[in-house]
Write a protein that holds these residues in place. Structure first.
Motif, short mmCIF file in Angstrom:
data_model
loop_
_atom_site.label_atom_id
_atom_site.label_comp_id
_atom_site.label_asym_id
_atom_site.label_seq_id
_atom_site.Cartn_x
_atom_site.Cartn_y
_atom_site.Cartn_z
N ARG A 1 55.72 -34.88 75.56
CA ARG A 1 54.84 -34.02 74.78
C ARG A 1 55.40 -32.60 74.66
O ARG A 1 56.04 -32.09 75.57
N GLU B 1 46.87 -37.76 70.84
CA GLU B 1 46.59 -39.14 71.23
C GLU B 1 47.82 -39.73 71.91
O GLU B 1 48.95 -39.49 71.49
N HIS B 2 47.57 -40.48 72.93
CA HIS B 2 48.68 -41.11 73.62
C HIS B 2 49.02 -42.44 72.94
O HIS B 2 48.16 -43.31 72.80
N ALA B 3 50.26 -42.56 72.50
CA ALA B 3 50.69 -43.80 71.86
C ALA B 3 51.35 -44.68 72.91
O ALA B 3 51.99 -44.18 73.82
N THR C 1 48.95 -34.64 66.71
CA THR C 1 47.95 -35.37 67.48
C THR C 1 48.25 -35.25 68.96
O THR C 1 49.39 -35.01 69.35
#
Lengths: 182, 182
Positions: B52, B43-45, B41
């Protein structure tokens, strides 16, 4: 040099006018009137399509080749370079599963990719961007710039490369021919 | 295999508990209680920090090494592997300006990076992610998993690598030691 992001935007107006878009292998790109090459930003520009890549370190070049390239390779943006070609290209899973030495063997020892490109310098300026790692639509985006008098040399260069063993691993390739005013 | 994005999130709760965060060279990472490794993913958690990377094709491995790795390398997630270490690491501009053959020469012919890693398989499982091309904070994120009994083997492995010529090109390295329940 830190990696530099690039976006190629196909749209209605931009520095480079589209002469033709040709699907060499696989699906084409949607028609558009112009292409802009925007380095250094990841901002999304509006357009018909946008292709992202990164300008980063060399992956196959050996030292002697690297040094020759450094001497021979002209910068982009020469005033006489009113022709450009963008070639977005992806390679097959079979290519990416090869080990580094196998890829180098196919690319240079058997297909003479670097040596062939060198023979067309400084006439045909070239800049390679990588798209695979950033999830781009194509593994590579190659940008060429040259003067109208060197069109035939460019045609010869791409024809030679397309006849090589390396090109058997290409599973999608589009050619976008462009011109601009002097 | 298409490139797979990963995010390592340092936060308050997650699968892996932080034992300690050690700055080996350059700036450390902010303290946190746990680390999660999230593949697939972008998506930023939420978390104290997020690093990253991309899992992608091998860059230096030759065919014989590739085949040995394929046979010896265990998958992640073994039940006995309750220890993990995340090593975010960047190399200097001098490294990235080397040509491919020079980098391979330093990495393997003179530093035996691949051969050394192979000697600790299957005990020390390893997965490498690339961060440079995607503009990540580190050029590489390496993830190791092993059983508590193999802690000494892991320490030996990283000590050997840190003594090599290749490591002279490392300009930032952090070591995040982690554990989880069985």
């Amino acid at each position: 040099m830190k990696p530099i992001p690039v976006i190629f935007v196909g749209g209605d107006h931009g520095e480079w006018r589209v002469e033709r878009i040709l699907a060499i292998r696989g699906a084409s790109l949607d028609p558009c009137a112009s292409v802009s090459r925007i380095e250094g930003t990841v901002e999304h520009a509006p357009g018909v399509w946008a292709l992202r890549g990164v300008r980063t370190h060399e992956r196959y070049t050996h030292l002697a080749e690297h040094d020759q390239l450094a001497v021979m390779q002209p910068d982009l943006g020469r005033q006489s370079s009113t022709c450009a070609v963008l070639i977005p290209l992806s390679k097959s899973e079979a290519w990416w599963q090869l080990s580094q030495d196998e890829r180098r063997e196919v690319l240079e020892a058997r297909s003479h990719h670097i040596a062939t490109g060198l023979r067309y310098l400084p006439a045909i300026a070239r800049r390679l961007y990588h798209g695979r790692e950033i999830g781009g639509a194509f593994d590579f985006l190659t940008w060429f710039e040259f003067a109208p008098a060197d069109r035939a040399a460019f045609d010869e260069l791409v024809a030679k490369l397309r006849g090589t063993e390396e090109w058997r691993y290409v599973d999608r390739e589009v050619e976008v021919r462009l011109t601009r005013d002097r």
